[in-house]
Design a protein around this motif. Structure first.
Motif, PDB file in Angstrom:
ATOM      1  N   HIS A  86       8.888 112.763  83.394  1.00 10.77           N
ATOM      2  CA  HIS A  86       8.124 113.808  82.712  1.00 10.77           C
ATOM      3  C   HIS A  86       6.697 113.361  82.430  1.00 10.77           C
ATOM      4  O   HIS A  86       6.470 112.273  81.897  1.00 10.77           O
ATOM      5  CB  HIS A  86       8.837 114.155  81.408  1.00 10.77           C
ATOM      6  N   MET A  99      -1.294 113.874  78.166  1.00 10.64           N
ATOM      7  CA  MET A  99      -0.590 113.624  76.897  1.00 10.64           C
ATOM      8  C   MET A  99       0.692 112.882  77.221  1.00 10.64           C
ATOM      9  O   MET A  99       1.300 113.174  78.242  1.00 10.64           O
ATOM     10  CB  MET A  99      -0.224 114.935  76.213  1.00 10.64           C
ATOM     11  N   PHE A 154      -6.252 117.047  69.737  1.00  7.28           N
ATOM     12  CA  PHE A 154      -4.968 117.172  70.430  1.00  7.28           C
ATOM     13  C   PHE A 154      -3.771 117.419  69.517  1.00  7.28           C
ATOM     14  O   PHE A 154      -2.731 117.863  69.985  1.00  7.28           O
ATOM     15  CB  PHE A 154      -4.711 115.921  71.282  1.00  7.28           C
ATOM     16  N   TYR A 158      -2.464 122.122  67.859  1.00  3.16           N
ATOM     17  CA  TYR A 158      -1.114 122.277  68.420  1.00  3.16           C
ATOM     18  C   TYR A 158      -0.082 122.279  67.289  1.00  3.16           C
ATOM     19  O   TYR A 158       0.835 123.110  67.254  1.00  3.16           O
ATOM     20  CB  TYR A 158      -0.846 121.126  69.401  1.00  3.16           C
ATOM     21  N   THR A 159      -0.251 121.355  66.359  1.00  5.50           N
ATOM     22  CA  THR A 159       0.722 121.231  65.267  1.00  5.50           C
ATOM     23  C   THR A 159       0.638 122.419  64.310  1.00  5.50           C
ATOM     24  O   THR A 159       1.653 122.873  63.786  1.00  5.50           O
ATOM     25  CB  THR A 159       0.497 119.888  64.544  1.00  5.50           C
ATOM     26  N   LEU A 178       5.774 110.505  69.531  1.00  6.57           N
ATOM     27  CA  LEU A 178       4.927 110.309  70.707  1.00  6.57           C
ATOM     28  C   LEU A 178       4.342 108.904  70.736  1.00  6.57           C
ATOM     29  O   LEU A 178       3.840 108.422  69.734  1.00  6.57           O
ATOM     30  CB  LEU A 178       3.752 111.311  70.675  1.00  6.57           C
ATOM     31  N   ARG A 287       2.644 126.100  74.663  1.00  2.76           N
ATOM     32  CA  ARG A 287       2.660 125.521  76.008  1.00  2.76           C
ATOM     33  C   ARG A 287       3.182 126.524  77.024  1.00  2.76           C
ATOM     34  O   ARG A 287       3.796 127.532  76.660  1.00  2.76           O
ATOM     35  CB  ARG A 287       3.481 124.242  76.050  1.00  2.76           C
TER      36      ARG A 287
HETATM   37  O1  LIG Z   1       0.216 117.998  72.683  1.00  3.42           O
HETATM   38  C1  LIG Z   1       0.864 117.774  71.631  1.00  3.42           C
HETATM   39  C2  LIG Z   1       2.204 117.379  71.650  1.00  3.42           C
HETATM   40  C3  LIG Z   1       2.834 117.140  70.447  1.00  3.42           C
HETATM   41  N1  LIG Z   1       2.164 117.279  69.266  1.00  3.42           N
HETATM   42  C4  LIG Z   1       2.820 117.036  67.965  1.00  3.42           C
HETATM   43  O2  LIG Z   1       3.746 115.996  68.074  1.00  3.42           O
HETATM   44  C5  LIG Z   1       5.032 116.461  67.671  1.00  3.42           C
HETATM   45  C6  LIG Z   1       6.107 115.739  68.435  1.00  3.42           C
HETATM   46  O3  LIG Z   1       5.956 115.972  69.832  1.00  3.42           O
HETATM   47  P1  LIG Z   1       7.204 116.252  70.785  1.00  3.42           P
HETATM   48  O4  LIG Z   1       6.720 116.194  72.199  1.00  3.42           O
HETATM   49  O5  LIG Z   1       8.334 115.414  70.408  1.00  3.42           O
HETATM   50  O6  LIG Z   1       7.501 117.736  70.340  1.00  3.42           O
HETATM   51  P2  LIG Z   1       7.732 118.977  71.256  1.00  3.42           P
HETATM   52  O7  LIG Z   1       8.393 119.980  70.463  1.00  3.42           O
HETATM   53  O8  LIG Z   1       6.481 119.371  71.940  1.00  3.42           O
HETATM   54  O9  LIG Z   1       8.722 118.300  72.298  1.00  3.42           O
HETATM   55  C7  LIG Z   1       9.629 118.883  73.161  1.00  3.42           C
HETATM   56  O10 LIG Z   1       9.117 118.841  74.488  1.00  3.42           O
HETATM   57  C8  LIG Z   1       8.773 117.522  74.957  1.00  3.42           C
HETATM   58  C9  LIG Z   1       8.292 117.577  76.389  1.00  3.42           C
HETATM   59  O11 LIG Z   1       7.243 118.433  76.652  1.00  3.42           O
HETATM   60  C10 LIG Z   1       9.969 116.629  74.908  1.00  3.42           C
HETATM   61  O12 LIG Z   1      10.966 117.114  75.805  1.00  3.42           O
HETATM   62  C11 LIG Z   1      10.536 116.598  73.500  1.00  3.42           C
HETATM   63  O13 LIG Z   1      11.732 115.824  73.477  1.00  3.42           O
HETATM   64  C12 LIG Z   1      10.865 118.022  73.050  1.00  3.42           C
HETATM   65  O14 LIG Z   1      11.288 118.016  71.718  1.00  3.42           O
HETATM   66  C13 LIG Z   1       4.990 117.960  67.889  1.00  3.42           C
HETATM   67  O15 LIG Z   1       5.912 118.634  67.074  1.00  3.42           O
HETATM   68  C14 LIG Z   1       3.564 118.274  67.485  1.00  3.42           C
HETATM   69  O16 LIG Z   1       3.448 118.377  66.083  1.00  3.42           O
HETATM   70  C15 LIG Z   1       0.843 117.673  69.250  1.00  3.42           C
HETATM   71  O17 LIG Z   1       0.256 117.828  68.194  1.00  3.42           O
HETATM   72  N2  LIG Z   1       0.227 117.896  70.441  1.00  3.42           N
END
Ligand SMILES: O=c1ccn([C@@H]2O[C@H](COP(=O)(O)OP(=O)(O)O[C@H]3O[C@H](CO)[C@H](O)[C@H](O)[C@H]3O)[C@@H](O)[C@H]2O)c(=O)[nH]1
Length: 398
Positions: A86, A99, A154, A158-159, A178, A287
């Motif tokens: 990924h 990212m 970044f 998003y958050t 992350l 996204r």
């Molecule tokens: O570009 C980004 C990505 C993440 N975050 C913050 O970091 C947190 C944790 O990031 P994660 O990628 O774990 O959260 P996601 O909900 O985006 O993740 C989901 O999608 C990811 C892949 O795109 C992985 O599969 C992950 O396990 C799944 O929970 C997010 O909640 C968000 O608050 C950002 O601010 N910007």
């Protein structure tokens, strides 16, 4: 199933299916799996889009990764995995960055080439306001890790969209999911094993349930039929914890996701990558997924059309699918009370709780499978084979 079941499993996600498979294969027990939805597999379920034939993850992208060898060996009994790794990019103010934050992200943002040491110094200079060990919440941790400018670019937007909660109120653990890398390694996950099921998630999930001693009953709400089951049958419940107790301690807070799929017939490639994050606040979605890119090895996918799916996030209301536990202080206090009730329920009524909904924990797939294997080995197998009592003492942690 003609005879009464030895074990009832409520919910057919990875947690429930792992328990069911183990009890049938390992112990020769009859297992009845009750599933509210019209398909098995919980949120990991996927199906081919009828128009394009492209496999679509209906409940958001599911990427399998683990460093747990036991889990990896277990899942490989049911499916082969592709070599998929990924990688995610994010669009911020019209430019594309990789990212999670890595050396390429930092160089691109600063607009110049930097060595790992130079990038560390650059981030440290912009993160001077807070020490990473003192960071108490999402914002402090994010700033400490990547510096204020990258945090604002970044993470902040998003958050805000993902959580609609002041990042000062969110736990630091969310941002710690992350990695931050001072190399050009832009893989999303750092795990030892990674891949996607060669024949898709549904084939994998069906193979787990494919056992003469397992019956899966779809379109069935356990709450509507539990009285028709033998009163003392051991049960593994993977539905929402608060619903089990009729919300006696109040509702636990969840985020839900809305997905907007769209088949494009004007191009066979919309974005050139599986997942593009959108960091800007003024773009409503977080996204866009483009499913063809999860399986570049599938040569039968059409080249002149593609399916994309925009993802939006909001607070879950009753009737919405719960995705992410919010985990405010208030939620955690309620959770403590529910856990106490769950322990009693295990001892008194032989009900064990597990999975993401049943424990109110954000579990990746490999974590759900790992915790189901542990529950099976430590609690269910001894109970059946050694007649151990169903003591609920440490259940909520299983
Ligand atoms: O570009 C980004 C990505 C993440 N975050 C913050 O970091 C947190 C944790 O990031 P994660 O990628 O774990 O959260 P996601 O909900 O985006 O993740 C989901 O999608 C990811 C892949 O795109 C992985 O599969 C992950 O396990 C799944 O929970 C997010 O909640 C968000 O608050 C950002 O601010 N910007």
């Amino acid at each position: 199933m003609s005879a009464d079941p030895d074990l009832v499993v409520v919910g057919s996600g990875f947690f429930g299916l792992t328990v069911a498979e183990r009890a049938a294969t390992e112990l020769g027990k009859r297992v009845l799996v009750i599933e509210r939805r019209s398909h098995l597999g919980g949120n990991a379920y996927s199906e081919p889009d009828p128009e394009t034939g492209i496999e679509v993850h209906r409940y958001g992208a599911h990427l399998f990764h683990t460093s747990n060898t036991r889990v990896w060996e277990y899942v490989n009994r049911f499916t082969d995995f592709t070599g998929y790794q990924h990688r995610v990019f994010t669009i911020y103010q019209g430019r594309v960055y990789p990212m999670p934050v890595n050396l390429a992200t930092i160089c691109e943002y600063a607009g110049r080439a930097m060595s790992p040491d130079e990038a560390r110094a650059w981030v440290a200079e912009h993160a001077a306001e807070i020490d990473v060990d003192d960071a108490q919440n999402f914002e402090e941790k994010g700033v400490a890790l990547v510096g204020r400018p990258l945090y604002e670019a970044f993470f902040a937007g998003y958050t805000a969209k993902q959580w609609q909660t002041d990042p000062k109120e969110l736990p630091a653990s969310i941002v710690s999911r992350l990695p931050v890398r001072y190399t050009f390694d832009n893989r999303y996950f750092s795990d030892t094993y990674e891949g996607l099921p060669v024949d898709g998630y549904t084939a994998w999930l069906e193979r787990m349930a494919d056992h003469p001693l397992i019956e899966v009953r779809l379109d069935t709400d356990w709450f509507d039929m539990r009285d028709s089951l033998p009163a003392d049958v051991p049960t593994v419940y993977t539905g929402p914890l608060d619903r089990y107790f009729d919300f006696s301690e109040g509702e636990l807070g969840w985020r839900t996701l809305d997905f907007e799929p769209e088949v494009l017939t004007t191009t066979g490639d919309f974005q050139g990558t599986p997942v593009m994050n959108y960091a800007d606040r003024d773009v409503a979605y977080t996204r866009i997924h483009e499913f063809r890119h999860f399986h570049p090895e599938r040569k039968h996918y059409p080249t002149d059309k593609t399916i994309i799916m925009k993802e939006y996030s909001r607070f879950a209301e009753s009737g919405d699918e719960p995705y992410y536990p919010i985990n405010t202080a208030e939620d955690r206090a309620k959770l403590e009370r529910y856990r106490e009730l769950a322990r009693k329920e295990a001892t008194n009524r032989r009900v064990l709780f597990g999975g993401r909904l049943g424990t109110y924990k954000y579990l990746d797939m490999h974590m759900a499978i790992g915790s189901a294997l542990t529950l099976f080995e430590n609690r269910i197998a001894p109970w059946f084979t050694e007649g151990e009592s169903f003591d609920g003492a440490d259940l909520a942690e299983a």
